[in-house]
Design an enzyme around this catalytic site. Structure first.
Site, PDB file in Angstrom:
ATOM      1  N   ASP A 188      -0.527  -8.248   3.938  1.00 53.41           N
ATOM      2  CA  ASP A 188      -0.813  -6.898   4.405  1.00 53.41           C
ATOM      3  C   ASP A 188       0.414  -6.276   5.065  1.00 53.41           C
ATOM      4  O   ASP A 188       0.714  -5.091   4.871  1.00 53.41           O
ATOM      5  CB  ASP A 188      -2.020  -6.873   5.343  1.00 53.41           C
ATOM      6  CG  ASP A 188      -1.998  -7.976   6.385  1.00 53.41           C
ATOM      7  OD1 ASP A 188      -1.168  -8.895   6.276  1.00 53.41           O
ATOM      8  OD2 ASP A 188      -2.835  -7.929   7.313  1.00 53.41           O
ATOM      9  N   TYR A 212      -7.674 -14.925 -10.446  1.00 50.31           N
ATOM     10  CA  TYR A 212      -7.890 -14.608 -11.854  1.00 50.31           C
ATOM     11  C   TYR A 212      -8.295 -15.826 -12.679  1.00 50.31           C
ATOM     12  O   TYR A 212      -8.466 -15.719 -13.889  1.00 50.31           O
ATOM     13  CB  TYR A 212      -6.626 -13.980 -12.457  1.00 50.31           C
ATOM     14  CG  TYR A 212      -6.295 -12.620 -11.886  1.00 50.31           C
ATOM     15  CD1 TYR A 212      -7.281 -11.837 -11.298  1.00 50.31           C
ATOM     16  CD2 TYR A 212      -4.999 -12.117 -11.923  1.00 50.31           C
ATOM     17  CE1 TYR A 212      -6.983 -10.593 -10.770  1.00 50.31           C
ATOM     18  CE2 TYR A 212      -4.689 -10.879 -11.408  1.00 50.31           C
ATOM     19  CZ  TYR A 212      -5.681 -10.112 -10.823  1.00 50.31           C
ATOM     20  OH  TYR A 212      -5.389  -8.880 -10.309  1.00 50.31           O
ATOM     21  N   ASP A 246       3.109  -4.090  -8.196  1.00 49.53           N
ATOM     22  CA  ASP A 246       2.882  -2.696  -8.583  1.00 49.53           C
ATOM     23  C   ASP A 246       3.424  -1.751  -7.517  1.00 49.53           C
ATOM     24  O   ASP A 246       4.009  -0.705  -7.835  1.00 49.53           O
ATOM     25  CB  ASP A 246       1.384  -2.441  -8.779  1.00 49.53           C
ATOM     26  CG  ASP A 246       0.915  -2.764 -10.194  1.00 49.53           C
ATOM     27  OD1 ASP A 246       1.675  -3.402 -10.942  1.00 49.53           O
ATOM     28  OD2 ASP A 246      -0.218  -2.389 -10.541  1.00 49.53           O
ATOM     29  N   ASP A 286       0.042  -9.430  -7.952  1.00 51.44           N
ATOM     30  CA  ASP A 286      -0.299  -8.322  -8.835  1.00 51.44           C
ATOM     31  C   ASP A 286      -0.226  -7.002  -8.078  1.00 51.44           C
ATOM     32  O   ASP A 286       0.307  -6.000  -8.579  1.00 51.44           O
ATOM     33  CB  ASP A 286      -1.707  -8.547  -9.396  1.00 51.44           C
ATOM     34  CG  ASP A 286      -2.026  -7.639 -10.570  1.00 51.44           C
ATOM     35  OD1 ASP A 286      -1.140  -6.899 -11.017  1.00 51.44           O
ATOM     36  OD2 ASP A 286      -3.173  -7.682 -11.048  1.00 51.44           O
ATOM     37  N   LYS A 334      -1.594 -15.013   3.093  1.00 48.60           N
ATOM     38  CA  LYS A 334      -2.515 -14.621   4.161  1.00 48.60           C
ATOM     39  C   LYS A 334      -2.977 -15.903   4.853  1.00 48.60           C
ATOM     40  O   LYS A 334      -4.167 -16.169   5.016  1.00 48.60           O
ATOM     41  CB  LYS A 334      -3.693 -13.832   3.573  1.00 48.60           C
ATOM     42  CG  LYS A 334      -4.556 -13.121   4.606  1.00 48.60           C
ATOM     43  CD  LYS A 334      -3.811 -12.044   5.377  1.00 48.60           C
ATOM     44  CE  LYS A 334      -4.749 -11.328   6.344  1.00 48.60           C
ATOM     45  NZ  LYS A 334      -4.018 -10.408   7.241  1.00 48.60           N
TER      46      LYS A 334
END
Length: 375
Positions: free
Chosen positions: A231, A142, A259, A255, A199
């Site tokens: 993942d 971001y 959620d 993010d 990752k």
């Protein structure tokens, strides 16, 4: 001596205008009942609807007010048709501007399942879910390093650059370890544990993040190290939430998984969050502006109210203010009692064994919590 805290309030768009007033009402009640501190509220309009009406996302004086505040309470942004040139949603620059401009580097997303809410994940109860996702908030994917290539009116290429810095990684990882020291451990075994989500089997930025995690972890021998690829985290979080205590990760990855954690606790309507820096703090519910139900008193105010509770906890920690801490505890206890009693709840929580319940209005939930605080 009673300390007064200056709180800037942005209700924003849509249901933010319904849940934020309930939060302010609850904060005022907790302040009056507990005593020993004062909250001074100043509200500004902002967001997409304000942009359509005025051509500005917020008043010019709002930025200076934020810089001179003790904390910020935020609702939600986003309104149909409110789009600036370049396709940017009107209001987004406020959120990102505050995060970057005030250096709110730590985004905290607690995932705590209250008794009285059925988890949407089979066989999980309030004894299984109580962890916090600590997400880096000022860099990563971001960071505003992006662009598109247009030739002959055709958009051929778009680039978003992900940035992981030593400074950014060090301070968010250290924040996660320090937070873990203040908590009681994971639900399953009571162990203090910080899980590094990345990752690093593919991405260089994640390899740097994990390397710095290992460096910092050496200074916290009483905290267990834990590693999981992002993942894999999407299934382990759902299968075994009781394993997790504090989860630390980069901006974009955090993010998404934060959620996902809302599934465990009853949905976005009860999910609070905090954006914290060295000097400033901004607190907001996780849900969006939900224009489809705006003005109908269907929105759940609990996520916003618990964000207000987090604000008091942060002020208490920052200023060693025991009165703020007691007020925060009183709010959480009041929310818990209303949920356990089970007869007052907005439509989003009327499922499972509560499916036959007549849904309550936003204000009715706020009033029920208020009565518990006053008692």
């Amino acid at each position: 001596m009673t300390r007064t805290y200056k709180i800037i309030v942005f209700s924003g768009d849509g249901v933010g205008k319904e849940v934020v007033p309930e939060t302010v009402k609850i904060l005022k009640s907790a302040r009056d009942v507990v005593t020993g501190f004062n909250l001074e509220f100043t509200e500004f309009p902002c967001g997409g609807k304000h942009y359509l009406e005025t051509g500005k996302e917020w008043p010019d004086e709002a930025w200076d007010a934020c810089k001179n505040s003790d904390a910020i309470l935020f609702g939600a942004i986003g309104w149909p048709g409110a789009v600036k040139s370049g396709g940017v949603l009107a209001g987004v620059d406020i959120l990102l501007g505050l995060r970057f401009g005030l250096d709110l580097y730590a985004n905290l997303r607690p995932a705590k399942l209250f008794e009285g809410i059925e988890s949407r994940v089979l066989d999980k109860s309030s004894k299984d879910v109580d962890f916090v996702v600590v997400r880096e908030n000022t860099e990563g994917l971001y960071a505003p390093i992006r662009g598109a290539l247009n030739r002959g009116g055709i958009e051929e290429l778009a680039v978003d650059v992900r940035v992981i810095t030593r400074k950014g990684a060090e301070r968010i990882i250290r924040y996660a370890f320090n937070l873990c020291m203040r908590r009681g451990g994971a639900p399953r075994d009571g162990k203090r544990r910080v899980s590094c989500v990345d990752k690093s089997n593919v991405l260089d930025g994640c390899r740097l993040f994990r390397k710095i995690y290992d460096e910092i972890a050496k200074g916290y021998e009483e905290i267990e190290r834990d590693y999981v690829y992002v993942d894999a985290m999407t299934q382990w979080m759902i299968r075994a939430p009781e394993h997790y205590d504090v989860v630390v990760t980069s901006n974009f990855q955090g993010d998404i998984i934060s959620d996902l954690s809302a599934v465990l606790i009853g949905g976005m309507g009860v999910a609070p969050s905090a954006n914290i820096g060295e000097k400033y703090g901004m607190f907001e519910p996780v849900h969006g502006s939900a224009p489809d139900i705006a003005g109908q008193q269907k929105a759940n105010p609990i996520g916003s109210i618990l964000s207000g509770k987090m604000m008091l906890e942060w002020l208490a920690l920052k200023h060693s203010d025991k009165a703020c801490k007691r007020a925060a505890q009183r709010i959480e206890e009041a929310v818990s009692k209303v949920l356990i009693e089970g007869n007052i709840r907005t439509p989003d929580l009327c499922y499972g064994k509560y499916a036959g319940l007549s849904p309550s209005k936003t204000q009715e939930v706020g009033d029920a919590i208020l009565r518990k605080i006053e008692k």
